[in-house]
Design a protein around this motif. Structure first.
Motif, PDB file in Angstrom:
ATOM      1  N   GLY A  18       0.819  -1.219   0.000  1.00 61.06           N
ATOM      2  CA  GLY A  18       0.000   0.000   0.000  1.00 61.06           C
ATOM      3  C   GLY A  18       0.845   1.257   0.000  1.00 61.06           C
ATOM      4  O   GLY A  18       0.549   2.237  -0.704  1.00 61.06           O
ATOM      5  N   VAL A  19       1.938   1.241   0.785  1.00 59.86           N
ATOM      6  CA  VAL A  19       2.834   2.410   0.819  1.00 59.86           C
ATOM      7  C   VAL A  19       3.489   2.593  -0.546  1.00 59.86           C
ATOM      8  O   VAL A  19       3.609   3.718  -1.048  1.00 59.86           O
ATOM      9  CB  VAL A  19       3.872   2.247   1.954  1.00 59.86           C
ATOM     10  N   ALA A  20       3.909   1.503  -1.176  1.00 61.40           N
ATOM     11  CA  ALA A  20       4.561   1.590  -2.485  1.00 61.40           C
ATOM     12  C   ALA A  20       3.580   2.116  -3.534  1.00 61.40           C
ATOM     13  O   ALA A  20       3.921   2.996  -4.339  1.00 61.40           O
ATOM     14  CB  ALA A  20       5.113   0.238  -2.886  1.00 61.40           C
ATOM     15  N   ALA A  26       1.176   9.112  -5.718  1.00 62.92           N
ATOM     16  CA  ALA A  26       1.446  10.484  -5.297  1.00 62.92           C
ATOM     17  C   ALA A  26       2.487  11.143  -6.192  1.00 62.92           C
ATOM     18  O   ALA A  26       2.439  12.353  -6.412  1.00 62.92           O
ATOM     19  CB  ALA A  26       1.926  10.506  -3.846  1.00 62.92           C
ATOM     20  N   ARG A  27       3.438  10.372  -6.720  1.00 65.87           N
ATOM     21  CA  ARG A  27       4.461  10.952  -7.592  1.00 65.87           C
ATOM     22  C   ARG A  27       3.942  11.212  -8.999  1.00 65.87           C
ATOM     23  O   ARG A  27       4.375  12.148  -9.651  1.00 65.87           O
ATOM     24  CB  ARG A  27       5.657   9.996  -7.680  1.00 65.87           C
ATOM     25  N   LEU A  28       3.026  10.378  -9.479  1.00 66.29           N
ATOM     26  CA  LEU A  28       2.574  10.496 -10.859  1.00 66.29           C
ATOM     27  C   LEU A  28       1.383  11.443 -11.022  1.00 66.29           C
ATOM     28  O   LEU A  28       1.334  12.218 -11.970  1.00 66.29           O
ATOM     29  CB  LEU A  28       2.217   9.115 -11.422  1.00 66.29           C
ATOM     30  N   ALA A  33      -1.788  17.448 -12.868  1.00 69.51           N
ATOM     31  CA  ALA A  33      -2.588  18.650 -12.641  1.00 69.51           C
ATOM     32  C   ALA A  33      -1.807  19.928 -12.932  1.00 69.51           C
ATOM     33  O   ALA A  33      -2.307  20.799 -13.634  1.00 69.51           O
ATOM     34  CB  ALA A  33      -3.142  18.648 -11.222  1.00 69.51           C
ATOM     35  N   PRO A  34      -0.569  20.092 -12.450  1.00 70.97           N
ATOM     36  CA  PRO A  34       0.159  21.323 -12.794  1.00 70.97           C
ATOM     37  C   PRO A  34       0.455  21.437 -14.285  1.00 70.97           C
ATOM     38  O   PRO A  34       0.434  22.529 -14.816  1.00 70.97           O
ATOM     39  CB  PRO A  34       1.451  21.225 -11.979  1.00 70.97           C
TER      40      PRO A  34
END
Length: 144
Positions: A18-20, A26-28, A33-34
């Motif tokens: 789950g953390v991975a 979170a990185r992708l 969005a930006p």
């Protein structure tokens, strides 16, 4: 013992997985969005720059057309003056034509009409003579 190891090993592996997955998500995803926002901002900036260029072009062409109109008007004035000089039969007629031509170009604006100063504004009631009943009197307009 193996049973308790399995009880601890499965949740630990699920937590690591789950953390991975969360780290990868979170990185992708935040980068998407930006980038989209930046593309929208660039698009809006480009549209604004195009609009400003169109406005500048419009006013430049308007100034050119007004300049041409002024030149054409001057040419017409010169043509009329030349015609008056060439075609007038006598000096008096020539002077009258030239005076009429120049008086139209240098015509002063008309004066504004002002209302008379001693005139009263209209009243919203009927005037009455002294000692006569007013319109709001209960006997007004009745014959005795």
């Amino acid at each position: 013992m193996e049973h308790s190891l399995l009880v601890w090993l499965l949740p630990t592996l699920a937590l690591v997985a789950g953390v991975a997955i969360g780290f990868l998500v979170a990185r992708l995803l935040p980068n998407a969005a930006p980038n989209r926002t930046q593309r929208q901002l660039d698009d809006i900036q480009e549209r604004f720059d195009n609009y400003q260029n169109e406005v500048v072009t419009h006013f430049n062409s308007t100034a050119t057309l007004v300049k041409k109109l002024t030149q054409s008007y001057q040419e017409v004035q010169d043509h009329l003056a030349e015609g008056a000089n060439r075609l007038a039969l006598d000096e008096l007629t020539r002077q009258r034509l030239l005076a009429a031509l120049h008086s139209e170009s240098a015509q002063t604006p008309r004066e504004r009409l002002t209302p008379p100063r001693d005139q009263e504004p209209p009243r919203d009631y009927a005037p009455k003579t002294p000692n006569a009943p007013g319109m709001l009197d209960e006997h007004y307009g009745l014959k005795k």
